[in-house]
Design a protein around this motif. Structure first.
Motif, PDB file in Angstrom:
ATOM      1  N   VAL A  34     -16.559 -20.634 -28.512  1.00  0.00           N
ATOM      2  CA  VAL A  34     -15.453 -20.560 -27.554  1.00  0.00           C
ATOM      3  C   VAL A  34     -14.565 -21.789 -27.688  1.00  0.00           C
ATOM      4  O   VAL A  34     -15.038 -22.907 -27.878  1.00  0.00           O
ATOM      5  N   TYR A  35     -13.262 -21.529 -27.616  1.00  0.00           N
ATOM      6  CA  TYR A  35     -12.271 -22.605 -27.726  1.00  0.00           C
ATOM      7  C   TYR A  35     -11.961 -23.031 -26.293  1.00  0.00           C
ATOM      8  O   TYR A  35     -11.318 -22.298 -25.542  1.00  0.00           O
ATOM      9  N   ALA A  36     -12.433 -24.201 -25.932  1.00  0.00           N
ATOM     10  CA  ALA A  36     -12.317 -24.647 -24.539  1.00  0.00           C
ATOM     11  C   ALA A  36     -11.315 -25.779 -24.354  1.00  0.00           C
ATOM     12  O   ALA A  36     -10.802 -25.983 -23.256  1.00  0.00           O
ATOM     13  N   PHE A  37     -11.068 -26.555 -25.437  1.00  0.00           N
ATOM     14  CA  PHE A  37     -10.120 -27.678 -25.326  1.00  0.00           C
ATOM     15  C   PHE A  37      -9.665 -28.043 -26.734  1.00  0.00           C
ATOM     16  O   PHE A  37     -10.481 -28.357 -27.600  1.00  0.00           O
ATOM     17  N   SER A  38      -8.359 -27.995 -26.943  1.00  0.00           N
ATOM     18  CA  SER A  38      -7.846 -28.236 -28.292  1.00  0.00           C
ATOM     19  C   SER A  38      -7.400 -29.690 -28.468  1.00  0.00           C
ATOM     20  O   SER A  38      -7.206 -30.413 -27.478  1.00  0.00           O
ATOM     21  N   THR A  39      -7.213 -30.085 -29.723  1.00  0.00           N
ATOM     22  CA  THR A  39      -6.722 -31.446 -30.000  1.00  0.00           C
ATOM     23  C   THR A  39      -5.319 -31.633 -29.425  1.00  0.00           C
ATOM     24  O   THR A  39      -4.865 -32.765 -29.258  1.00  0.00           O
ATOM     25  N   GLU A  40      -4.637 -30.531 -29.122  1.00  0.00           N
ATOM     26  CA  GLU A  40      -3.292 -30.614 -28.534  1.00  0.00           C
ATOM     27  C   GLU A  40      -3.325 -30.635 -27.002  1.00  0.00           C
ATOM     28  O   GLU A  40      -2.331 -30.968 -26.362  1.00  0.00           O
ATOM     29  N   ASN A  41      -4.459 -30.247 -26.425  1.00  0.00           N
ATOM     30  CA  ASN A  41      -4.519 -30.178 -24.957  1.00  0.00           C
ATOM     31  C   ASN A  41      -4.481 -31.555 -24.284  1.00  0.00           C
ATOM     32  O   ASN A  41      -4.280 -31.637 -23.068  1.00  0.00           O
ATOM     33  N   TRP A  42      -4.636 -32.647 -25.070  1.00  0.00           N
ATOM     34  CA  TRP A  42      -4.515 -34.003 -24.494  1.00  0.00           C
ATOM     35  C   TRP A  42      -3.104 -34.257 -23.982  1.00  0.00           C
ATOM     36  O   TRP A  42      -2.886 -35.190 -23.215  1.00  0.00           O
ATOM     37  N   THR A  43      -2.144 -33.449 -24.439  1.00  0.00           N
ATOM     38  CA  THR A  43      -0.751 -33.671 -24.011  1.00  0.00           C
ATOM     39  C   THR A  43      -0.494 -33.122 -22.597  1.00  0.00           C
ATOM     40  O   THR A  43       0.606 -33.276 -22.074  1.00  0.00           O
ATOM     41  N   ARG A  44      -1.473 -32.493 -21.999  1.00  0.00           N
ATOM     42  CA  ARG A  44      -1.299 -31.995 -20.624  1.00  0.00           C
ATOM     43  C   ARG A  44      -1.324 -33.166 -19.639  1.00  0.00           C
ATOM     44  O   ARG A  44      -1.790 -34.261 -19.971  1.00  0.00           O
ATOM     45  N   PRO A  45      -0.874 -32.947 -18.398  1.00  0.00           N
ATOM     46  CA  PRO A  45      -0.874 -34.055 -17.432  1.00  0.00           C
ATOM     47  C   PRO A  45      -2.273 -34.657 -17.282  1.00  0.00           C
ATOM     48  O   PRO A  45      -3.264 -33.919 -17.291  1.00  0.00           O
ATOM     49  N   LEU A  93      -0.176 -14.182 -28.656  1.00  0.00           N
ATOM     50  CA  LEU A  93      -0.562 -13.651 -29.969  1.00  0.00           C
ATOM     51  C   LEU A  93      -0.533 -14.768 -30.999  1.00  0.00           C
ATOM     52  O   LEU A  93       0.313 -14.785 -31.885  1.00  0.00           O
ATOM     53  N   ARG A  94      -1.380 -15.753 -30.821  1.00  0.00           N
ATOM     54  CA  ARG A  94      -1.430 -16.854 -31.804  1.00  0.00           C
ATOM     55  C   ARG A  94      -2.818 -17.481 -31.813  1.00  0.00           C
ATOM     56  O   ARG A  94      -3.627 -17.275 -30.913  1.00  0.00           O
ATOM     57  N   LEU A  95      -3.011 -18.297 -32.875  1.00  0.00           N
ATOM     58  CA  LEU A  95      -4.321 -18.922 -33.101  1.00  0.00           C
ATOM     59  C   LEU A  95      -4.409 -20.296 -32.427  1.00  0.00           C
ATOM     60  O   LEU A  95      -5.512 -20.770 -32.126  1.00  0.00           O
ATOM     61  N   SER A  96      -3.278 -20.942 -32.207  1.00  0.00           N
ATOM     62  CA  SER A  96      -3.233 -22.272 -31.571  1.00  0.00           C
ATOM     63  C   SER A  96      -4.241 -23.254 -32.185  1.00  0.00           C
ATOM     64  O   SER A  96      -4.931 -23.978 -31.461  1.00  0.00           O
ATOM     65  N   ASN A  97      -4.325 -23.230 -33.516  1.00  0.00           N
ATOM     66  CA  ASN A  97      -5.122 -24.247 -34.239  1.00  0.00           C
ATOM     67  C   ASN A  97      -6.636 -24.057 -34.105  1.00  0.00           C
ATOM     68  O   ASN A  97      -7.401 -24.983 -34.300  1.00  0.00           O
ATOM     69  N   VAL A 124     -11.218 -13.188 -30.534  1.00  0.00           N
ATOM     70  CA  VAL A 124     -10.594 -12.580 -29.360  1.00  0.00           C
ATOM     71  C   VAL A 124      -9.735 -13.638 -28.692  1.00  0.00           C
ATOM     72  O   VAL A 124     -10.147 -14.798 -28.569  1.00  0.00           O
ATOM     73  N   ARG A 125      -8.533 -13.262 -28.279  1.00  0.00           N
ATOM     74  CA  ARG A 125      -7.742 -14.174 -27.439  1.00  0.00           C
ATOM     75  C   ARG A 125      -7.353 -13.435 -26.165  1.00  0.00           C
ATOM     76  O   ARG A 125      -6.796 -12.340 -26.225  1.00  0.00           O
ATOM     77  N   THR A 126      -7.622 -14.059 -25.042  1.00  0.00           N
ATOM     78  CA  THR A 126      -7.280 -13.467 -23.755  1.00  0.00           C
ATOM     79  C   THR A 126      -5.874 -13.901 -23.351  1.00  0.00           C
ATOM     80  O   THR A 126      -5.282 -14.801 -23.938  1.00  0.00           O
ATOM     81  N   ILE A 144     -14.034 -16.697 -29.193  1.00  0.00           N
ATOM     82  CA  ILE A 144     -13.053 -16.355 -28.146  1.00  0.00           C
ATOM     83  C   ILE A 144     -12.186 -17.567 -27.814  1.00  0.00           C
ATOM     84  O   ILE A 144     -12.693 -18.678 -27.598  1.00  0.00           O
ATOM     85  N   ILE A 145     -10.886 -17.343 -27.786  1.00  0.00           N
ATOM     86  CA  ILE A 145      -9.925 -18.355 -27.318  1.00  0.00           C
ATOM     87  C   ILE A 145      -9.778 -18.125 -25.813  1.00  0.00           C
ATOM     88  O   ILE A 145      -9.230 -17.107 -25.378  1.00  0.00           O
ATOM     89  N   LEU A 146     -10.336 -19.039 -25.048  1.00  0.00           N
ATOM     90  CA  LEU A 146     -10.407 -18.872 -23.585  1.00  0.00           C
ATOM     91  C   LEU A 146      -9.056 -19.220 -22.973  1.00  0.00           C
ATOM     92  O   LEU A 146      -8.858 -20.335 -22.507  1.00  0.00           O
ATOM     93  N   ASP A 147      -8.144 -18.274 -22.963  1.00  0.00           N
ATOM     94  CA  ASP A 147      -6.799 -18.607 -22.483  1.00  0.00           C
ATOM     95  C   ASP A 147      -6.491 -17.894 -21.167  1.00  0.00           C
ATOM     96  O   ASP A 147      -7.017 -16.817 -20.891  1.00  0.00           O
ATOM     97  N   GLY A 148      -5.627 -18.513 -20.373  1.00  0.00           N
ATOM     98  CA  GLY A 148      -5.117 -17.870 -19.169  1.00  0.00           C
ATOM     99  C   GLY A 148      -5.709 -18.383 -17.863  1.00  0.00           C
ATOM    100  O   GLY A 148      -5.442 -17.810 -16.801  1.00  0.00           O
TER     101      GLY A 148
HETATM  102  C1  IPE Z   1      -5.424 -22.670 -26.812  1.00  0.00           C
HETATM  103  O1  IPE Z   1      -4.785 -22.440 -25.597  1.00  0.00           O
HETATM  104  C2  IPE Z   1      -6.482 -23.694 -26.646  1.00  0.00           C
HETATM  105  C3  IPE Z   1      -7.603 -23.312 -25.802  1.00  0.00           C
HETATM  106  C4  IPE Z   1      -7.787 -22.140 -25.240  1.00  0.00           C
HETATM  107  C5  IPE Z   1      -8.579 -24.334 -25.631  1.00  0.00           C
HETATM  108  P1  IPE Z   1      -3.438 -23.183 -25.199  1.00  0.00           P
HETATM  109  O2  IPE Z   1      -3.045 -22.623 -23.885  1.00  0.00           O
HETATM  110  O3  IPE Z   1      -3.608 -24.641 -25.306  1.00  0.00           O
HETATM  111  O4  IPE Z   1      -2.471 -22.708 -26.372  1.00  0.00           O
HETATM  112  P2  IPE Z   1      -0.888 -22.579 -26.426  1.00  0.00           P
HETATM  113  O5  IPE Z   1      -0.330 -23.908 -26.015  1.00  0.00           O
HETATM  114  O6  IPE Z   1      -0.493 -21.482 -25.474  1.00  0.00           O
HETATM  115  O7  IPE Z   1      -0.596 -22.203 -27.840  1.00  0.00           O
END
Ligand code: IPE
Ligand code: IPE
Ligand code: MG
Length: 237
Positions: free
Chosen positions: A61-72, A188-192, A182-184, A17-21
């Motif tokens: 579960v996808y909780a933190f991506s390698t790209e999420n470091w760019t957040r504040p 509609l993407r995989l986000s790596n 599953v993505r919440t 599951i991609i834990l989004d939202g």
């Molecule tokens: C994907 O969600 C990563 C996690 C759920 C950990 P993001 O919110 O970071 O993805 P984008 O930026 O909308 O693609």
């Protein structure tokens, strides 16, 4: 779908599951984003219980991506503190479900004390065999493939790189590919996430924000999956 679900081949062996939202969930309530992350992490304990009851063997579960470091920095630091808190306080409850906690991702950039805690949680639950509960933190699919290739080079691997050789150098080589991703929250993407492993995964998207994802939402995703025909490039049966 319950009871003898484990024998039912239509239950995914590996649910991801991609834990989004979390942010949008908080915004809708006029709360800071971190409150959304807190609510999202809190949801995981209940999900482990429900997923186990469905007879699923691997739950990632996808909780933190390698790209999420760019957040504040405040959000990133807040997330790291929430991971600390939840690992410390939830390990026993997750162990009691028969779940083995595993982490998947790069270790670089992670706070050293959190890495130690992650290691402790893995050790504490390593003998549990009902469910593998995999938390992907500082995970990126591209990073995983690159890390595997670099590990092969470092090993002095000589000869054409095969899928099997590469796989053996993934973060969790024994974990089967996700059957259902599953993505919440409506994106509609995989986000790596599970880039290589998702080659033949089934996808399910829901508009529900992760903190609101519940038993009914899980059952809806699993029912949808049960009706899919997986062909892997072959012909229908
Ligand atoms: C994907 O969600 C990563 C996690 C759920 C950990 P993001 O919110 O970071 O993805 P984008 O930026 O909308 O693609
Ligand atoms: C997912 O929720 C959790 C992480 C990516 C860490 P988001 O923080 O991406 O929530 P939205 O997408 O902004 O609503
Ligand atoms: Mg998001």
């Amino acid at each position: 779908m319950s009871g003898n679900a484990a024998e039912n081949r239509r239950v995914p062996r590996h649910l991801a599951i991609i834990l989004d939202g979390n942010g949008r969930w908080a915004k809708r309530r006029g709360l800071p984003r971190l409150m959304g992350h807190r609510a999202g992490l809190r949801k995981l304990e209940e999900m482990v219980h429900l997923v186990k009851r469905e007879g699923i063997r691997y739950f990632s579960v996808y909780a933190f991506s390698t790209e999420n470091w760019t957040r504040p920095p405040m959000e990133v630091e807040g997330l790291m503190s929430l991971f600390r808190y939840y690992i410390r306080h939830k390990v026993e409850a997750i162990k009691a479900e028969g779940a083995r906690i595993r982490f998947c991702g790069r270790k670089d950039k992670m706070p050293p004390d959190l890495l130690e805690q992650m290691h402790w949680a893995e050790e504490r639950t390593k003998d549990e065999t009902t469910l593998d509960f995999i938390l992907c933190i500082n995970y990126g699919g591209r990073a995983e493939v690159l890390d595997a290739m670099n590990a092969l080079i470092k090993d002095g691997y000589d000869g054409p790189v095969t899928e099997e050789a590469l796989r053996q150098h993934f973060y969790l080589p024994d974990v089967p590919d996700p059957d259902l991703i599953v993505r919440t929250s409506g994106e509609l993407r995989l986000s790596n996430f599970w880039l290589w492993e998702a080659a033949y995964s089934e996808f399910y998207f829901t508009d529900i924000h992760w903190p609101d994802f519940d038993e009914a939402a899980l059952k809806a995703a699993l029912a949808d999956y049960a009706g899919r025909e997986r062909r892997y490039g072959g012909l229908s049966s």
